[in-house]
Design an enzyme around this catalytic site. Structure first.
Site, short mmCIF file in Angstrom:
data_model
loop_
_atom_site.label_atom_id
_atom_site.label_comp_id
_atom_site.label_asym_id
_atom_site.label_seq_id
_atom_site.Cartn_x
_atom_site.Cartn_y
_atom_site.Cartn_z
N VAL A 134 68.46 61.92 67.92
CA VAL A 134 67.42 61.86 66.89
C VAL A 134 67.06 60.38 66.80
O VAL A 134 67.80 59.59 66.22
CB VAL A 134 67.91 62.44 65.55
CG1 VAL A 134 66.87 62.26 64.46
CG2 VAL A 134 68.27 63.91 65.71
N GLY A 135 65.93 60.01 67.39
CA GLY A 135 65.59 58.63 67.72
C GLY A 135 65.27 57.69 66.58
O GLY A 135 64.12 57.30 66.41
N CYS A 136 66.28 57.28 65.84
CA CYS A 136 66.06 56.33 64.74
C CYS A 136 65.68 54.94 65.24
O CYS A 136 65.16 54.13 64.47
CB CYS A 136 67.27 56.27 63.83
SG CYS A 136 68.85 55.98 64.65
N HIS A 137 65.88 54.67 66.52
CA HIS A 137 65.48 53.36 67.07
C HIS A 137 63.97 53.23 67.17
O HIS A 137 63.46 52.14 67.36
CB HIS A 137 66.13 53.14 68.45
CG HIS A 137 65.72 54.15 69.48
ND1 HIS A 137 66.31 55.39 69.57
CD2 HIS A 137 64.78 54.10 70.45
CE1 HIS A 137 65.76 56.06 70.57
NE2 HIS A 137 64.82 55.30 71.12
N ARG A 138 63.24 54.32 66.99
CA ARG A 138 61.78 54.33 67.13
C ARG A 138 61.06 53.99 65.84
O ARG A 138 59.86 54.23 65.71
CB ARG A 138 61.33 55.69 67.65
CG ARG A 138 61.90 56.01 69.03
CD ARG A 138 61.48 57.38 69.51
NE ARG A 138 62.03 57.62 70.83
CZ ARG A 138 62.76 58.70 71.14
NH1 ARG A 138 62.99 59.62 70.23
NH2 ARG A 138 63.24 58.84 72.35
#
Length: 170
Positions: A134-138
């Protein structure tokens, strides 16, 4: 009951792998991935536990390795999140982001009906139990800056992930 025993009973399956951003560990309850951790200062949260994997944890590792090789741009393993209703709403917004897409803390706040609560969104993002999947880096600031990252080596790890997906950042 000691901490390691509690962790093992909550997510009895565990798998690890080496990646360009450090070792990664995934935990599974048998049906879904419950946690992903990126090595920080040479350690992972469950380093004291032996590997005891299952099919979903193995598949998550295979998909993560494909992601780091550049072959995979999305993940299909099931994830199971536990959190407050606000956290769950934020994590659902994160899950909608795909490879190369970026958003802001303010945009997520608006999407969950909490306009102006960018800091609270940041807190929910920081507690995302399944980073990468779940791409929280985005998520960037409104000016395109990296304002922090709770996983791995922090901003350095987030910058690597953004660069890997060709996402511009300041």
């Amino acid at each position: 009951m000691d901490t390691l025993t509690q962790l093992r009973s909550a997510s009895p399956y565990l798998q690890r792998c080496d990646t360009p951003i450090g070792r990664i560990e995934v935990a599974s309850d048998g049906d879904a991935i419950t946690a992903v951790a990126i090595e920080h200062n040479g350690s992972l949260p469950h380093d004291g536990l032996a590997y005891d994997s299952n099919a979903v944890a193995d598949e998550a590792i295979a998909q993560l390795l494909d992601y780091f090789e550049g072959y995979r741009r999305g993940f299909s393993v099931p994830v199971a999140h536990r959190g407050t209703p606000f956290q769950l709403a934020v994590w659902q917004q994160l899950a909608r982001l795909r490879w190369g897409q970026v958003t802001t803390y303010g945009a997520i706040a608006a999407a969950v009906g909490k306009t102006g609560s960018g800091r609270a969104v940041g807190g929910a993002i920081a507690s995302n139990p399944t980073p990468l999947l779940v791409g929280c880096h985005r998520v960037l600031s409104a000016t395109g800056r990296i304002t922090g990252y709770s996983w791995g080596e922090g901003v350095k790890t987030k910058a690597w992930l953004l660069d890997h997906e060709s996402i511009g950042h300041a």
